[in-house]
Design a protein around this motif. Structure first.
Motif, PDB file in Angstrom:
ATOM      1  N   VAL A 158       0.736  -1.261  -0.126  1.00  0.00           N
ATOM      2  CA  VAL A 158       0.038   0.202   0.362  1.00  0.00           C
ATOM      3  C   VAL A 158       1.476   1.435   0.116  1.00  0.00           C
ATOM      4  O   VAL A 158       1.822   1.795   0.644  1.00  0.00           O
ATOM      5  CB  VAL A 158      -0.892   0.102   1.018  1.00  0.00           C
ATOM      6  N   TRP A 196       0.574  -7.204   4.085  1.00  0.00           N
ATOM      7  CA  TRP A 196       0.732  -6.499   2.716  1.00  0.00           C
ATOM      8  C   TRP A 196       2.280  -5.064   3.916  1.00  0.00           C
ATOM      9  O   TRP A 196       2.000  -4.798   5.543  1.00  0.00           O
ATOM     10  CB  TRP A 196      -0.032  -5.337   2.831  1.00  0.00           C
ATOM     11  N   ILE A 247      -2.160  -2.923   8.447  1.00  0.00           N
ATOM     12  CA  ILE A 247      -1.739  -3.033   6.902  1.00  0.00           C
ATOM     13  C   ILE A 247      -0.588  -4.356   7.241  1.00  0.00           C
ATOM     14  O   ILE A 247      -0.778  -5.223   6.652  1.00  0.00           O
ATOM     15  CB  ILE A 247      -1.108  -1.576   6.308  1.00  0.00           C
ATOM     16  N   ARG A 259      -2.457   2.934  10.507  1.00  0.00           N
ATOM     17  CA  ARG A 259      -2.362   2.563   9.063  1.00  0.00           C
ATOM     18  C   ARG A 259      -1.892   1.526   8.986  1.00  0.00           C
ATOM     19  O   ARG A 259      -2.115   0.482   8.179  1.00  0.00           O
ATOM     20  CB  ARG A 259      -2.810   3.603   8.266  1.00  0.00           C
ATOM     21  N   THR A 260      -0.399   1.796   9.370  1.00  0.00           N
ATOM     22  CA  THR A 260       0.342   0.867   9.087  1.00  0.00           C
ATOM     23  C   THR A 260       0.819  -0.510  10.461  1.00  0.00           C
ATOM     24  O   THR A 260       1.026  -1.731   9.281  1.00  0.00           O
ATOM     25  CB  THR A 260       1.986   1.409   9.158  1.00  0.00           C
ATOM     26  N   ILE A 280       5.307   4.487   2.448  1.00  0.00           N
ATOM     27  CA  ILE A 280       4.567   6.459   2.987  1.00  0.00           C
ATOM     28  C   ILE A 280       5.811   7.926   2.676  1.00  0.00           C
ATOM     29  O   ILE A 280       6.717   7.171   2.510  1.00  0.00           O
ATOM     30  CB  ILE A 280       4.268   6.194   4.544  1.00  0.00           C
ATOM     31  N   LEU A 306       0.647   5.090   0.666  1.00  0.00           N
ATOM     32  CA  LEU A 306       0.081   5.804   1.053  1.00  0.00           C
ATOM     33  C   LEU A 306       0.636   6.915   1.041  1.00  0.00           C
ATOM     34  O   LEU A 306       2.162   7.971   0.861  1.00  0.00           O
ATOM     35  CB  LEU A 306       0.358   5.910   2.707  1.00  0.00           C
ATOM     36  N   THR A 321       4.308  -1.581   3.845  1.00  0.00           N
ATOM     37  CA  THR A 321       3.179  -0.165   3.580  1.00  0.00           C
ATOM     38  C   THR A 321       4.689   1.057   2.983  1.00  0.00           C
ATOM     39  O   THR A 321       5.901   0.245   3.481  1.00  0.00           O
ATOM     40  CB  THR A 321       2.714   0.777   4.362  1.00  0.00           C
TER      41      THR A 321
END
Length: 409
Positions: A183, A208, A203, A199-200, A212, A185, A210
């Motif tokens: 993902v 998954w 995720i 969010r991390t 950012i 971000l 991430t």
């Protein structure tokens, strides 16, 4: 009757406007107690004495040095406690204290940090730099860790900077033989790389990775804020770096743009549609938020402080007046024809009563380009929190890991 879908609220001055006292008592005290935006990951006990002092000293302008300096004694104390906890062999407590200190610094440098350091924003920049330092001290004690990676801006042009700083978090099980979805971000106007811990966590819990990255005109982004296409070059460089990481499954990459980052999630869904499996535009502007009529009233709405001055600088304008007059023609994704292109899967999320960017900015997109998906929350304001978060994760699960066991948010 207002022509905007938010109705009479368009012409309403919201009750938190006018003073730090009003903001704290009608809005931010509750947010701090509940650890919700912009106090997510923070502790009420850290903020209550700070705001009591701001109110007692009648400090109402967040853009002043006096505002920012009021937060720093609490930070100093938390950092000292964290250092001692590490020395005594308590890394979990140290991580918690460093995290709390970084959240206090977030509000101290709120609402906006420019990529350009000038005398009038030097204290915000220094505070942000300290926030990053303490945040990474906390994140280096997590499992898995968050690390900073600085990559060359391989597609820079004109006034772009030479490098792009990223925060990267990868599940322990990821490897060249077991590549995982990613993902990307895209952060917002006031929320940057160190502001996305939850969010991390979510995720990573889904298996998954991430990455950012900050958006043009904010924090550490090297992208030329005055060039509408600088974001495209930045994402191209970031995706090139990601493709070089053997533990990343580049067939399963989704973008997730947050607030002002939602604008770029829409744009990337078109410009980088072949490289993205999907894109979430969460609380996005696209066209109407740059309308002079909207901009004439937006400072009265839900955003904690004046937002038009920050937007003007973020989009590379030397004056707010020039921004209000000319930005829609230059940056609108409708005016420039960006959204008339095909797009990858694109989810639009927001609250119907958003007073920062109008819900019309999501609705207009259904008349342009490829098919879109949307979920809009009646009676809710910017971002549609908290109801929009479960929808975000479920949609990302469908895009990135359709066979995943459901994870509770």
């Amino acid at each position: 009757m207002s022509k905007w879908m938010m109705g009479d609220r368009f012409d309403t001055v919201y009750p938190h406007k006018g003073s730090i006292k009003a903001l704290w008592e009608t809005k931010w005290k509750f947010c701090s107690q509940k650890s919700i935006y912009p106090f997510h990951d923070g502790s009420f006990e850290d903020f209550e004495p700070i705001f009591e002092k701001l109110i007692a000293d009648n400090i109402n302008d967040p853009f002043t040095d006096a505002y920012t300096k009021t937060f720093l004694p609490i930070v100093d104390n938390l950092e000292k406690q964290a250092t001692q906890a590490l020395e005594y062999g308590h890394p979990d407590r140290a991580a918690d204290l460093y995290r709390r200190a970084s959240v206090v610094l977030r509000i101290a440098r709120f609402p906006y940090v420019s990529p350009t350091t000038r005398p009038d924003n030097a204290i915000k920049r220094a505070t942000f730099d300290r926030q990053k330092d303490l945040y990474l001290k906390a994140a280096s004690l997590w499992n898995p860790i968050i690390k900073e990676v600085i990559i060359p801006h391989t597609h820079r042009a004109a006034n772009d900077g030479p490098s792009i700083p990223l925060y990267v978090r990868v599940p322990n099980e990821a490897s060249a033989s077991n590549p995982v979805p990613v993902v990307l971000l895209m952060t917002g106007l006031d929320g940057y790389r160190p502001d996305n811990s939850q969010r991390t966590h979510e995720i990573i819990n889904r298996g998954w990775a991430t990455v950012i990255c900050e958006i043009p005109g904010t924090a550490d982004s090297p992208a030329d804020p005055a060039d509408p296409e600088s974001a495209d070059r930045q994402w191209t460089a970031v995706l090139k770096y990601m493709a070089q990481q053997p533990e990343f499954d580049m067939s399963r990459v989704a973008a997730w743009g947050l607030s002002a980052g939602g604008f770029y999630a829409i744009r990337a869904a078109c410009t980088h549609r072949t490289q993205l499996a999907g894109s979430v535009a969460h609380g996005p502007g696209s066209h109407h938020f740059l309308n002079p009529e909207w901009l004439a009233k937006v400072n009265d709405h839900e955003y904690p402080f004046t937002i038009t001055d920050c937007w003007a600088e973020k989009y590379g304008y030397s004056s707010t007046e020039d921004f209000i007059k000319n930005s829609q023609k230059k940056f609108s994704l409708v005016e420039t024809g960006v959204v008339d292109q095909p797009n990858c899967r694109l989810l639009l999320l927001n609250g119907v009563n958003d007073g920062v960017v109008p819900i019309e900015d999501c609705l207009v997109l259904f008349n342009h380009g490829g098919a879109k998906e949307g979920r809009f929350f009646e009676g809710m304001v910017h971002m549609g929190y908290p109801n929009s978060l479960p929808v975000s994760y479920k949609w990302l699960e469908d895009v990135l890991s359709p066979n995943i066991t459901e994870v509770k948010n």
